[in-house]
Structure formats: structure tokens, C-alpha cells
Design a protein around this motif. Structure first.
Motif: not given
Length: 242
Positions: A137-142
Motif C-alpha cells: 500500500g502507499p502509506v505503510a512502513e515496511d
């Protein structure tokens, strides 16, 4: 903020005695055939890296509300202790206050339940996954891609013993002092089934580790054979009724 402080944090006092230990602290068996053994030293290193990530990326601090939307797993236990290093409060995704959380830790970062105001930490539970994958997704930290780059040691600030560690719907909040203050009795290595929700497992796991004993955590679908029991030197199986 509360004013009854614990020097070094409760997590630090749990981990420090076995920080140099090569003996098994937590052993994970997955349904896909993984066996991951974490010694006291290795587990502490994962918690330190995770705590540094939570502090530097999300500014986690005492009383920050963290949704731990993960199953019982070695990574969810690592992240839980890392959050408690900061004095954060852990809740599950069904908690009444989940929509006001500072951080949502999940294996499903595109879950529609996650409010737009909440930061997201995406965790792929596969042991060898070096990134979350294409569904980040565009906003999550991996978590998988980032955590290894953080420091191997965490230098905690004092946290309050009466700060809430775990909150549940309909139950009394569990403070840090209570969660880490139960007198532990050594009972040897215990097998735990991972069907148990992680926030139900956490108090038991802390007590087990405080006593100096290890845990073997097995995912649903793993056949627990006599060979596995003998090899891991399991004393007995834990269930919530024990």
C-alpha cells in the motif's frame, strides 16, 4: 504521564539477564515448515531493532495507543515488547479505542478498518521475507525491509509502572508493573499453540521468560510429534486454563 518510574524499563529488566545467552528463548514452528530458533541474545537484538524503529519512525512514547493486529507469532511478540519498551498501550483491532490509535501493526496494511489518521507498520510473518511484498500500500512502513537497518542496542528512557500495558474491552487495564511483576516459577520449556490471541499469550510468555524458561510456539496445522517434543525438551503444553 504517570510519575512512578521504572529505571531502564520493564522490558529491559526482562531481557537483560539473558542478553548474552545462546540458549533457546523462543522457537517458532510454522505450518509451511519453518523452524526459527531465537536465543535470548537474538531475541533481544530483534526487540532492540524494533524499538529503535518504533521510536524513530513513529515517535512512539508512553501512553501511545498501538493496535497489534497480528496473530501469535515470534514477530508479533517482538513488536509487542518493542512497543512496551516505550511505555505504549497495546490493544487489539476490536478494541473500542482502536480508531484513536497512534499506530496500527498488521499483516494487512490495506485493511479498511484502519483509520486514515493512523500510521501503519506492515509485518510479513514469513521468516525469510526481506520486504512486505506487493500489497504494502502507499502509506505503510515496511517492517521487513526496514528493521534490520536499525541499531542493535536500544537505550530506553524510564517508563511509569502504572502506565497501561494492555487494554481489553470489558476488562481491567493491565499496567506495566502488573504485567511484568508476577512472580515466576520455573517449569521448563513449554509448548504453546499459536491459536491463542497474541495479547492473551503475552502475559504468560513474559512470566515464562522471567523464570528463565523457553517457549515453543507452533502454528495451527503443525503436527506436534513425539520427535518434536523430545527434540525441544518440552515439559508440557500450555492452554489458557493452566
Amino acid at each position: 504521564m504517570s510519575n512512578i518510574l521504572q529505571s531502564g524499563t520493564f522490558v529491559e529488566n526482562l531481557l537483560a539477564p539473558r542478553r548474552a545467552s545462546a540458549s533457546p528463548w523462543l522457537t517458532w514452528y510454522s505450518a509451511s515448515g519453518e523452524r526459527i530458533e531465537l536465543s535470548g541474545r537474538v531475541f533481544d537484538n530483534w526487540v532492540a531493532k524494533s524499538a529503535n524503529l518504533l521510536g524513530e519512525v513513529f515517535d512512539l512514547e508512553e501512553d501511545s495507543l498501538v493496535v497489534l493486529d497480528l496473530p501469535a507469532h515470534w514477530k508479533s511478540l517482538v513488536v509487542a515488547l518493542a512497543a512496551l519498551h516505550h511505555g505504549a498501550t497495546l490493544v487489539d483491532a476490536e478494541h473500542d479505542d482502536a480508531q484513536q490509535a497512534t499506530l496500527w501493526v498488521t499483516a494487512q496494511p490495506n485493511d479498511e478498518r484502519i483509520p486514515g489518521s493512523c500510521e501503519i507498520l506492515a509485518v510479513n510473518p514469513a521468516a525469510l521475507a526481506l520486504s512486505f511484498g506487493s500489497d504494502l500500500g502507499p502509506v505503510a512502513e515496511d517492517f521487513n525491509a526496514s528493521v534490520r537497518s536499525y541499531g542493535d542496542q536500544f537505550y530506553p528512557s524510564p517508563v511509569a509502572g502504572d502506565a497501561t500495558a494492555i487494554a481489553t474491552n470489558g476488562g481491567a487495564p493491565l499496567s506495566l508493573a502488573t504485567l511484568f511483576g508476577t512472580e515466576a516459577k520455573s517449569q521448563g520449556t513449554i509448548l504453546v499453540r499459536a491459536q491463542l490471541p497474541v495479547l492473551d499469550l503475552l502475559p504468560y510468555a513474559i512470566g515464562q521468560w522471567a523464570a528463565g524458561d523457553g517457549i515453543v510456539l507452533v502454528e495451527d496445522g503443525v503436527e506436534v510429534t513425539a520427535r518434536l517434543r523430545d527434540g525441544e525438551r518440552i515439559n508440557f503444553d500450555y492452554s489458557p486454563q493452566d
